[in-house]
Design an enzyme around this catalytic site. Structure first.
Site, short mmCIF file in Angstrom:
data_model
loop_
_atom_site.label_atom_id
_atom_site.label_comp_id
_atom_site.label_asym_id
_atom_site.label_seq_id
_atom_site.Cartn_x
_atom_site.Cartn_y
_atom_site.Cartn_z
N ASP A 213 0.83 -1.20 0.00
CA ASP A 213 0.00 0.00 0.00
C ASP A 213 0.87 1.26 0.00
OD1 ASP A 213 -2.81 0.98 0.39
OD2 ASP A 213 -1.94 1.89 2.19
N GLU A 274 14.49 -15.70 0.55
CA GLU A 274 14.84 -16.76 1.50
C GLU A 274 13.77 -17.84 1.56
OE1 GLU A 274 15.44 -15.19 5.42
OE2 GLU A 274 16.62 -13.51 4.63
#
Ligand code: GLC
Length: 565
Positions: A213, A274
């Site tokens: 956002d 990751e």
């Protein structure tokens, strides 16, 4: 010239998001599973078969976190829990698991620019003195004027009014949006660590990505300088046209698109890497020109950014083709896919915009005293626009109800409005409630079946009677419906790998004459945005925007078709 989004020509998409069609769910308005008149996670879970049948690849959920709902959940009080209105974390997990079983990816919304004023950090800041560690997580400043009685600078809130609110001890805090949405201080390492920890919280639960956002707003210019452009915008809040004009001619404000934001997304990119699977970030960044927008999707930053230039082009062949070209050129430069979008929870629905006298307008809401759209015309153009969008390479976003051809509620009573933008502009902006009206699922049930419980409460915003004509049960499995049109287009798009394709403008392409036409692999799109029927190129019609799109071999105005190329 051939135009492509990533990946390189002839190469199939290697990650799911490169060519994904992503369906935006606005949780409070999608489906109500517990009968309280507000949508929830149970409701969403119950409609996953409907979305799977439609053929989208992913859903993006607007915020469902703990929130006082001052901005419909874009004011988060606890980033790690579900608001009881929407359910529980267990409900979220169950919804996510079922989505994954059905082959749907799930993207959640992250609101990093500001928290709710009810967030524990802000409450602690209010209790703590000037200069404290607690205050430094937000943007507290002393005021100007002899006694600090004037705000620290001249910035205005995006929702209208001042961007600063004064607290009891005389300091002011910044809020680019509502008073109840204090901006975080992104120069503070604690803020950076906290948001990464929030990302990990949801990544660990298994989400496939985040919609970020106000991604262009986190970092503010050093010293928080006044902005000349903003003064002229506020000057005349009673004249929205003047506002629009000032907004588009002024340089970037000191609180948007500052170079420092990119370091944040480089860090997040590493965090996502990751995790197993292809997790992604999509930027909500109202940034111009396209070249600057695509900086957000360089290889080591986010994966996608919403293409609001395409949304703003409206129903206009010249603007639309210019936007397509520019988007694909800029996407090609950074090796990212382009995205496409027609509507979302912040904009007037495209079916309504396209029915206005000027179908390139992007009004800030439509109310009973405003020009009312030609609903049939808007719908016809809306069908053709979706067909145009879905023929383009890259990733496309649908807003809930787009697949039903749903219009804006343009006659909402001001008394039921909830958007803070309506209140902060004293109603000058009608606001965004009209595109947030609960979805009609059944044509002849109370609340059009929004609550799965038949004697549930009325929907949180009233639906217009016309929604009966758009209800999902009148469309699913009904040849010629908008739902079946979108479903057919999604099926062909997937089978023909249009999402990872390349486009070339076709000989029929004639933007000044109102015709948009391109070839993407085995499909030629031809859209008639002009006023007279046009000759169709030879070839089998694969999908037509409406039963009456082609008459006597001529493509009628306000229609589009896919032809086997
Ligand atoms: C984004 C959201 C909008 C919200 C604003 C503040 O623009 O899409 O709905 O009001 O940010 O969070």
């Amino acid at each position: 010239m051939s135009l492509q989004a990533a990946p390189a020509p002839g190469k199939q998409a290697t990650t799911w998001w490169e060519d994904a069609v992503i369906y935006q769910i606005y949780p409070r308005s999608f489906a109500d599973g517990n009968g309280d008149g507000m949508g929830d996670l149970h409701g969403i879970k119950s409609k996953l078969p409907y979305l799977q049948n439609l053929g989208v690849n992913a859903v993006w959920l607007s915020p469902f976190y703990v929130s006082p709902q001052a901005d419909a959940g874009y004011d988060v009080a606890d980033y790690r829990d579900v608001d009881p209105r929407f359910g529980t974390l267990q409900d979220f997990d169950a919804m996510l698991a079922e989505a994954h079983e059905r082959g749907l990816k799930v993207i959640v919304d992250l609101v990093p620019n500001h928290t709710s004023d009810e967030h524990e950090w802000f409450q602690a800041a209010l209790r703590s003195p000037k200069g404290s560690r607690e205050r430094d997580r937000y943007m507290f400043r002393d005021g100007r004027g002899e006694n600090g009685e004037l705000p620290p600078n001249n910035w205005e809130s995006i929702f209208g009014g001042k961007a600063w609110t004064r607290v009891d001890d005389g300091q002011w805090y910044l809020h680019l949006f509502d008073t109840k949405q204090p901006d975080l201080n992104w120069e503070n390492p604690e803020v950076r660590e906290e948001m990464i920890s929030v990302l990990r919280f949801w990544l660990d639960r298994g989400v496939d990505g985040f919609r970020i956002d106000v991604a262009h707003g986190l970092v503010k210019a050093e010293g928080l300088p006044d902005w000349a452009g903003r003064e002229s915008m506020v000057g005349d809040v009673k004249n929205p046209d003047a506002l629009e004009e000032a907004a588009s001619t002024e340089p970037t404000p000191p609180y948007f698109d500052q170079p420092g934001v990119h370091a944040i997304y480089r860090e997040w990119n590493k965090v996502l890497a990751e995790y197993p699977g292809d997790r992604m970030l999509v930027a909500e960044a109202w940034v111009e020109p396209a070249e600057r927008l695509f900086h957000y999707v360089r290889q080591d930053e986010m994966q996608q950014a919403f293409n609001f230039d395409f949304l703003r082009a409206g129903w206009d062949a010249e603007r639309l083709s210019a936007s397509i070209t520019e988007s694909l050129v800029q996407a090609g430069k950074v090796g990212a896919p382009s995205t496409w979008v027609l509507s979302n929870h912040d904009t007037v629905r495209h079916t309504t915009r396209f029915g206005l006298q000027d179908p390139t307008q992007l009004p800030k809401g439509v109310g009973a005293r405003d020009e009312q759209p030609d609903e049939a015309l808007g719908l016809s153009r809306g069908r053709a626009a979706i067909l145009t969008m879905l023929a383009l390479p890259g990733s496309a976003y649908l807003y809930q109800g787009d697949e039903l051809g749903l219009p804006e509620h343009t006659l909402l009573d001001d008394a039921v409005r909830q958007d803070p933008a309506f209140f902060r502009t004293q109603g000058v902006e009608r606001g965004r409630d009209g595109c947030r009206v609960p979805i009609p699922w059944k044509s002849d049930a109370p609340g059009f079946g929004f609550s799965t419980n038949d004697d549930g409460a009325s929907p949180w915003l009233p639906q217009p009677d016309s929604f009966a004509r758009y209800a999902a049960d009148t469309q699913v499995g009904k040849p010629g419906s908008v739902y079946e049109l979108v479903r057919a287009a999604l099926r062909e798009r997937a089978a023909r790998h249009l999402g990872s394709g390349t486009i070339e403008w076709a000989p029929a392409h004639n933007p000044s004459g109102g015709v948009v036409s391109f070839v993407n692999g085995s499909v030629q799109l031809i859209a008639n945005m002009g006023g007279s029927p046009i000759e169709l190129p030879d070839g089998v019609v694969l999908v037509a925007s409406a039963a009456e799109a082609v008459e006597d071999g001529l493509l009628q105005p306000n229609n589009a078709v896919w032809i086997e190329a």
